[in-house]
Write a protein that holds these residues in place. Structure first.
Motif, PDB file in Angstrom:
ATOM      1  N   UNK A  60     -63.262 -42.915 -27.794  1.00 58.15           N
ATOM      2  CA  UNK A  60     -61.955 -43.175 -27.201  1.00 58.15           C
ATOM      3  C   UNK A  60     -61.513 -44.607 -27.476  1.00 58.15           C
ATOM      4  N   UNK A  61     -62.463 -45.533 -27.435  1.00 57.03           N
ATOM      5  CA  UNK A  61     -62.160 -46.942 -27.716  1.00 57.03           C
ATOM      6  C   UNK A  61     -62.880 -47.356 -28.990  1.00 57.03           C
ATOM      7  N   UNK A  62     -62.118 -47.914 -29.927  1.00 54.97           N
ATOM      8  CA  UNK A  62     -62.726 -48.425 -31.143  1.00 54.97           C
ATOM      9  C   UNK A  62     -63.381 -49.776 -30.868  1.00 54.97           C
ATOM     10  N   UNK A  63     -64.314 -50.137 -31.730  1.00 54.79           N
ATOM     11  CA  UNK A  63     -64.952 -51.458 -31.621  1.00 54.79           C
ATOM     12  C   UNK A  63     -63.926 -52.556 -31.884  1.00 54.79           C
ATOM     13  N   UNK A  64     -63.033 -52.311 -32.830  1.00 52.54           N
ATOM     14  CA  UNK A  64     -61.981 -53.293 -33.122  1.00 52.54           C
ATOM     15  C   UNK A  64     -60.961 -53.270 -31.992  1.00 52.54           C
ATOM     16  N   UNK A 110     -55.519 -59.277 -27.747  1.00 43.87           N
ATOM     17  CA  UNK A 110     -55.602 -60.572 -28.421  1.00 43.87           C
ATOM     18  C   UNK A 110     -56.988 -61.202 -28.324  1.00 43.87           C
ATOM     19  N   UNK A 111     -57.970 -60.448 -27.778  1.00 47.76           N
ATOM     20  CA  UNK A 111     -59.341 -60.927 -27.694  1.00 47.76           C
ATOM     21  C   UNK A 111     -60.270 -59.894 -28.335  1.00 47.76           C
ATOM     22  N   UNK A 112     -61.270 -60.329 -29.109  1.00 50.60           N
ATOM     23  CA  UNK A 112     -62.199 -59.369 -29.713  1.00 50.60           C
ATOM     24  C   UNK A 112     -63.073 -58.706 -28.648  1.00 50.60           C
ATOM     25  N   UNK A 113     -63.498 -57.495 -28.929  1.00 45.16           N
ATOM     26  CA  UNK A 113     -64.382 -56.792 -28.005  1.00 45.16           C
ATOM     27  C   UNK A 113     -65.794 -57.333 -28.159  1.00 45.16           C
ATOM     28  N   UNK A 159     -50.427 -59.795 -37.939  1.00 47.18           N
ATOM     29  CA  UNK A 159     -51.768 -59.502 -37.440  1.00 47.18           C
ATOM     30  C   UNK A 159     -51.712 -58.640 -36.187  1.00 47.18           C
ATOM     31  N   UNK A 160     -50.630 -58.732 -35.419  1.00 49.89           N
ATOM     32  CA  UNK A 160     -50.472 -57.830 -34.276  1.00 49.89           C
ATOM     33  C   UNK A 160     -50.382 -56.386 -34.771  1.00 49.89           C
ATOM     34  N   UNK A 161     -49.666 -56.182 -35.862  1.00 50.83           N
ATOM     35  CA  UNK A 161     -49.610 -54.851 -36.465  1.00 50.83           C
ATOM     36  C   UNK A 161     -50.989 -54.419 -36.956  1.00 50.83           C
ATOM     37  N   UNK A 162     -51.739 -55.354 -37.538  1.00 47.56           N
ATOM     38  CA  UNK A 162     -53.081 -55.021 -38.013  1.00 47.56           C
ATOM     39  C   UNK A 162     -53.984 -54.618 -36.847  1.00 47.56           C
ATOM     40  N   UNK A 163     -53.951 -55.409 -35.765  1.00 50.96           N
ATOM     41  CA  UNK A 163     -54.805 -55.111 -34.594  1.00 50.96           C
ATOM     42  C   UNK A 163     -54.501 -53.741 -34.011  1.00 50.96           C
ATOM     43  N   UNK A 164     -53.226 -53.362 -34.025  1.00 49.07           N
ATOM     44  CA  UNK A 164     -52.812 -52.113 -33.395  1.00 49.07           C
ATOM     45  C   UNK A 164     -52.852 -50.928 -34.354  1.00 49.07           C
ATOM     46  N   UNK A 165     -53.351 -51.149 -35.553  1.00 45.96           N
ATOM     47  CA  UNK A 165     -53.403 -50.073 -36.541  1.00 45.96           C
ATOM     48  C   UNK A 165     -54.635 -49.192 -36.321  1.00 45.96           C
ATOM     49  N   UNK A 166     -54.471 -47.929 -35.995  1.00 42.26           N
ATOM     50  CA  UNK A 166     -55.637 -47.039 -35.860  1.00 42.26           C
ATOM     51  C   UNK A 166     -56.346 -46.827 -37.191  1.00 42.26           C
ATOM     52  N   UNK A 167     -55.631 -46.950 -38.301  1.00 38.55           N
ATOM     53  CA  UNK A 167     -56.261 -46.779 -39.617  1.00 38.55           C
ATOM     54  C   UNK A 167     -57.270 -47.888 -39.884  1.00 38.55           C
ATOM     55  N   UNK A 227     -60.258 -47.546 -37.450  1.00 41.66           N
ATOM     56  CA  UNK A 227     -61.170 -46.456 -37.831  1.00 41.66           C
ATOM     57  C   UNK A 227     -62.008 -46.848 -39.048  1.00 41.66           C
ATOM     58  N   UNK A 228     -61.415 -47.582 -39.986  1.00 41.11           N
ATOM     59  CA  UNK A 228     -62.165 -48.026 -41.161  1.00 41.11           C
ATOM     60  C   UNK A 228     -63.270 -49.000 -40.772  1.00 41.11           C
ATOM     61  N   UNK A 229     -62.962 -49.943 -39.882  1.00 38.84           N
ATOM     62  CA  UNK A 229     -63.971 -50.890 -39.414  1.00 38.84           C
ATOM     63  C   UNK A 229     -65.045 -50.152 -38.621  1.00 38.84           C
ATOM     64  N   UNK A 230     -64.620 -49.188 -37.817  1.00 33.61           N
ATOM     65  CA  UNK A 230     -65.574 -48.364 -37.065  1.00 33.61           C
ATOM     66  C   UNK A 230     -66.522 -47.631 -38.021  1.00 33.61           C
TER      67      UNK A 230
END
Length: 546
Positions: free
Chosen positions: A7-11, A15-18, A282-290, A293-296
């Motif tokens: 449900x939650x990606x690692x990325x 504005x703060x990393x997990x 970068x806000x668009x990058x952070x909010x990109x599910x694509x 999912x790739x980083x995941x």
């Protein structure tokens, strides 16, 4: 196709990393393991024991698997199939290992781009020493270039990998490939065209657009040429068009006054690029599910490689247990060894585990320091390792993924004056009982301590019978052989006791109920037997007489 995504990606899309703190179970947010069980079964130590990851995302994925293990039998089965493919295909393992090793440094730069703060100026390299934030000098150009290059490298290197056979591995690589077809990837690969806070890719831009191409650099060619042209125009005006004044020196004076304007103009452009292009992008990058999912997928690939490397490091037998898709929990293991102790104790004594429909309540008796707690922790830790798709130290195993894992131990640090030890422990037992299901694995280290023997018998009896009727796999560690005999008459439970030889416990569990505690042996071992007390008093008496 199996759904392996959480449900939650690692990325993080904030504005703060997990961090691992965000993954660790809390009282308000937990899944299969509550925070008390997480601590009691030494999950952190188990993580460090099996961790062979290369990437930060891989470490996060592995930690999450242990803290919040998957409960879908089909997903776990597919992870095992993928792990077996890596195990039997050296070329595939080498290719995957090379991928994770080559993107390690880039992974850090993506984090800097997505979550860094850029304070301005000409310095751009290292983050500040502040621990709470990623703060950099400059305007984010270096981080933008390096972070977006990581995304490009990930897609290109993944595309060069051999096509795996297992569905799990194909799903992970397909996620990276799909990201390579996304608009987010096109923006990260560049070029990016911007106007008024809106962005277009090269494919989206038409020849009639007034969008300007973003150059991630403070020193831009067109503004620099414009400034130089303006300087040349000043010289040309005074020296060519107004020679009668004989004031060519004025042109040089004006140039000397305007020269300091250049860095001011550059810094102003840097602020504009940061605030109107880099931050919004970068806000668009952070909010990109694509992208997420790739980083995941990278993290989950690294997790599988970690399982493989952990298997290579195991001494003695190891196996991937058979995962059974059923509603009611069961666990059977042959020659199980404790994953945290087998390296420190090479001759660790293995034991079998039988938690099935015929004997889902297991009661363990025997002396202190005989191995009861180690046996219980071994069971839960092996359940957890098997449930995340990893090897277990055993010769054979079958398990149903547990919906909940509960481990109750005395916790004197949490006692309250209003409740006392009995009330506190009973409250914990109540919490477990009312949340447990037939799909749960429950370990109770003693019951109803801190009250009279008669009350302890009554309360322990109805609690154990309650867990039996509930259908959860339940282990009880106890010295109360009277309780065992009472339950045994009703046909409830299997009974194991610590094997005890004249020289001491063998740490092997055998069938039966122990009626002796061997407390005298423990007291002697630590120098606090009756003889030790009497000798101490005698020495004190002699000292006073002198």
């Amino acid at each position: 196709m199996i759904d392996i995504w959480r449900k939650k990606f690692i990325l993080s899309d904030s504005d703060q990393p997990r961090s691992m703190e965000d993954i660790r179970p809390t009282e308000a947010d937990y899944e299969a393991l509550d925070p008390k069980t997480f601590a009691a079964i030494e999950t952190e130590a188990l993580f460090h024991t099996i961790d062979r990851t290369k990437t930060e995302t891989g470490r996060m994925a592995l930690y999450r698997s242990l803290a919040r293990p998957d409960q879908d039998a089909q997903v776990i089965q597919q992870k095992q199939i993928a792990l077996r493919e890596i195990e039997t295909n050296p070329e595939l393992y080498s290719a995957l290992a090379t991928l994770t090793e080559k993107v390690v440094s880039g992974e850090r730069t993506l984090k800097h781009l997505l979550y860094g703060e850029f304070s301005g100026g000409f310095a751009t390299d290292e983050p500040s020493s502040r621990s709470d934030k990623l703060e950099f000098g400059g305007y984010g150009y270096r981080q933008y270039q390096d972070g977006t290059q990581f995304a490009v490298d990930l897609v290109e290197k993944a595309a060069a990998l051999p096509r795996p056979q297992s569905a799990y591995l194909r799903t992970l690589l397909d996620a990276i490939h799909d990201f390579g077809q996304s608009r987010t990837y096109a923006l990260m690969k560049g070029p990016v065209y911007s106007m008024g806070g809106k962005f277009k890719t090269k494919k989206e831009k038409s020849g009639f657009d007034l969008y300007s191409r973003f150059q991630p650099s403070l020193f831009k060619i067109i503004p620099m040429l414009t400034f130089l042209a303006a300087g040349y125009g000043i010289l040309f005006f005074f020296e060519t068009l107004m020679p009668q004044f004989g004031t060519s020196y004025i042109s040089y004076g004006i140039l000397a006054l305007t020269a300091p304007v250049l860095p001011i103009v550059l810094l102003a452009m840097g602020v504009s690029d940061r605030d109107s292009i880099i931050y919004p992008l970068r806000k668009q990058f952070r909010e990109s599910p694509d992208l997420a999912k790739a980083v995941e997928a990278l993290g989950l690939l690294d997790e599988l490689l970690s399982f493989y490397r952990y298997g290579l490091s195991c001494t003695g037998d190891k196996i991937l247990p058979e995962i059974i898709d059923e509603k009611q929990h069961r666990l059977t293991v042959s020659q199980a060894r404790n994953p945290l102790l087998i390296k420190a104790i090479p001759d660790y004594v293995p034991n079998d585990v039988h938690l099935d429909l015929a004997g889902r309540v297991l009661i363990i008796t025997g002396p202190n320091s005989g191995g009861k707690t180690a046996y219980c922790k071994t069971i839960v830790q092996i359940q957890l390792l098997g449930q995340i798709g990893c090897y277990i130290p055993a010769t054979q195993g079958q398990l149903v993924p547990a919906e909940h894992l509960y481990y109750q131990v005395p916790d004197p640090g949490q006692l309250s004056a209003a409740m006392g030890r009995f009330g506190h422990e009973l409250q914990r037992t109540r919490e477990i009982f009312f949340n447990a299901t037939p799909g749960s694995l429950v370990v109770l280290d003693e019951l109803s301590e801190g009250t009279t023997f008669e009350e302890k018998m009554t309360i322990s009896e109805y609690i154990l019978k309650g867990f039996h009727k509930l259908g959860a796999s339940t282990l009880l560690v106890t010295h109360n052989h009277e309780l065992c005999e009472l339950l045994q008459k009703d046909g409830i439970g299997r009974y194991l006791q610590v094997e005890f030889m004249p020289q001491g416990p063998t740490h092997r569990l055998i069938a039966g109920i122990s009626k002796v505690s061997h407390a005298d042996r423990v007291a002697s071992a630590i120098g606090f037997s009756q003889k030790d007390v009497e000798e101490h008093l005698e020495r004190q008496s002699v000292t006073r007489e002198r």
